[in-house]
Design a protein around this motif. Sequence first.
Motif, PDB file in Angstrom:
ATOM      1  N   ALA A   1       0.822  -1.224   0.000  1.00 48.23           N
ATOM      2  CA  ALA A   1       0.000   0.000   0.000  1.00 48.23           C
ATOM      3  C   ALA A   1       0.851   1.268   0.000  1.00 48.23           C
ATOM      4  O   ALA A   1       0.319   2.368  -0.079  1.00 48.23           O
ATOM      5  N   GLY A   2       2.178   1.131   0.151  1.00 48.12           N
ATOM      6  CA  GLY A   2       3.046   2.305   0.022  1.00 48.12           C
ATOM      7  C   GLY A   2       3.902   2.661   1.216  1.00 48.12           C
ATOM      8  O   GLY A   2       4.617   3.675   1.186  1.00 48.12           O
ATOM      9  N   ALA A   3       3.872   1.853   2.299  1.00 54.00           N
ATOM     10  CA  ALA A   3       4.732   2.176   3.454  1.00 54.00           C
ATOM     11  C   ALA A   3       6.193   2.134   3.000  1.00 54.00           C
ATOM     12  O   ALA A   3       6.588   1.276   2.211  1.00 54.00           O
ATOM     13  N   THR A   4       6.995   3.078   3.518  1.00 52.65           N
ATOM     14  CA  THR A   4       8.418   3.111   3.154  1.00 52.65           C
ATOM     15  C   THR A   4       9.298   2.686   4.338  1.00 52.65           C
ATOM     16  O   THR A   4      10.470   2.397   4.166  1.00 52.65           O
ATOM     17  N   THR A   5       8.710   2.710   5.531  1.00 54.09           N
ATOM     18  CA  THR A   5       9.405   2.197   6.732  1.00 54.09           C
ATOM     19  C   THR A   5       8.405   1.334   7.477  1.00 54.09           C
ATOM     20  O   THR A   5       7.240   1.724   7.641  1.00 54.09           O
ATOM     21  N   VAL A   6       8.841   0.143   7.913  1.00 56.84           N
ATOM     22  CA  VAL A   6       7.963  -0.649   8.782  1.00 56.84           C
ATOM     23  C   VAL A   6       8.655  -0.788  10.131  1.00 56.84           C
ATOM     24  O   VAL A   6       9.826  -1.161  10.210  1.00 56.84           O
ATOM     25  N   ASN A   7       7.909  -0.434  11.170  1.00 61.40           N
ATOM     26  CA  ASN A   7       8.489  -0.363  12.506  1.00 61.40           C
ATOM     27  C   ASN A   7       7.939  -1.497  13.364  1.00 61.40           C
ATOM     28  O   ASN A   7       6.739  -1.758  13.356  1.00 61.40           O
ATOM     29  N   ILE A   8       8.828  -2.170  14.093  1.00 64.56           N
ATOM     30  CA  ILE A   8       8.393  -3.307  14.907  1.00 64.56           C
ATOM     31  C   ILE A   8       8.464  -2.889  16.379  1.00 64.56           C
ATOM     32  O   ILE A   8       9.545  -2.875  16.984  1.00 64.56           O
ATOM     33  N   PRO A   9       7.314  -2.542  16.974  1.00 58.68           N
ATOM     34  CA  PRO A   9       7.356  -2.091  18.367  1.00 58.68           C
ATOM     35  C   PRO A   9       7.259  -3.239  19.371  1.00 58.68           C
ATOM     36  O   PRO A   9       6.452  -4.142  19.215  1.00 58.68           O
TER      37      PRO A   9
END
Length: 508
Positions: A160-168
């Motif tokens: 869908a276009g995310a450029t960073t995926v963050n794992i909290p």
Amino acid sequence: MERVIIFDTTLRDGEQAPGATLNTEEKLEVARQLERLGVDVIEAGFPIASPGDFEAVRLIAREVREPVICALAHANAEAIDRAWEAIKEAKRARLHVFLSSSDIHLAYQLRMGQAETLELARDMVARAKGYLEDVEFSPMDATRTSHQFIYQILEAVIEAGATTVNIPDTVGYTTPEEFSRLIRGIFENVPNIHKVVVSVHCHDDLGLAVANSLAALTCGARQVECTINGIGERAGNASLEEIVMALRTRRDFFELTTNIDTTQIHKTSRLVSELTGFSIPPNKAIVGANAFRHESGIHQDGILKEPTTYEIMDARSIGLPSSTLVLGKHSGRHAFKAHLEELGYTLTEGDIERAFSAFKEIADKKIEVTDRDLESLVAEEMRTTSEAYHLEQVQVSCGDRSVPTATVKLITPDGEVIADAALGTGPVDAVYKAINRLVGVPNTLTEFSVKAITEGIDAIGEVTIRIESEGRVYTGRGASTDIIVASAKAYMNALNRLLAVKGKKQEV
Ligand code: KIV
Ligand code: ZN
């Protein structure tokens, strides 16, 4: 060497720590210092949370031009639109969308199934992408989510276009080994993962936030989310200074660099501590008062022979001032200003003028004015520039067999001088009661602490207090060679913060 993106969330997750509330000017001041420190991304706030948050994010987006300015939004159309509105004037903007992913959160908080969650995540990232290129997505409570679902949700948001995926690690639950397995699994199982930056965001409930973040970096994560002094929700977030100095000191092991100017660390840490009222424990790694002090005779002997025997870092690398004794009552304005600049302060002429007269007052009372005294003095000046009520005078009478009595004079927001007096169980109680009679804002004092900033009987005393009003905690700080005056200043500081928040609520 590969570079790690330093994403600072002091102004968002850090400010969520109870009592760490900052006003708009203070947030801007911190953001400017974070820019000097060289962070890559500043998460400036959560604009839908309150009009105050919105304003602060908008101001930072306009004024702070070097780092990427990021605004947080939960997976909700209105929150995303509001976040975009706040950052649209930034030179480089980012929207950070989050949505819970664990079974616990889905069942009890969102009351949604995985399919519905996945669709919402995809739709909200697409909505954010409609506004700008730089979009980050976080599956909240990722470390308690099934790995399979994390892989699916990440694949969908990247599409869908995310450029960073963050794992909290939202609740600070994971361990370095376990977190490494999750990060490696993400690289092996999410087919489009190579298109984005993998980020981590760790909380410190088990004291593992920094260890978990560093473990993730060894597995390929290239953005780390952290805060100055590790402040944040509950036990806080991973501490920026610890991560950066670990990467720098153990470059041989990590083989990673950052953009951080480490000589700005000490100053940034002091500023955040002063403005939030959160003291730094003396034994805190990197920025604690004892972090570079040696007490043991054997250690001192080693240091004198060769510093590297017991020092893995040079104190100057974090910008710790090398001299302790600096100025005295004969020092002039020029030397004073030059020394402040050496300490990293860039003040306006008006600020310098005020700080200089405060310095002269202290120099009259103390033989030696140290760097710590100067830092406290500048912080005191910063605290009083944006206040509504100003403490003009405080006078107490107390002692054995006398009834503690205080007279207080304040200047109101309209410039009127008002005065009152009160009796108390002790001098501080009497002062606070007199102030209450003048300001008239109900609150409860929940914490009071006093400490000496430097050694010696003539040391400046610093008072930190917390007051509670309508379920919200406000911190106040004050410093003076007279601890009753410091206590009065701390109370005024907390009351002014309370009044600022109340004022903002009334404007809405
Ligand atoms: O801890 C957390 O999960 C968060 C998210 C909003 C990223 O702060
Ligand atoms: Zn968090």
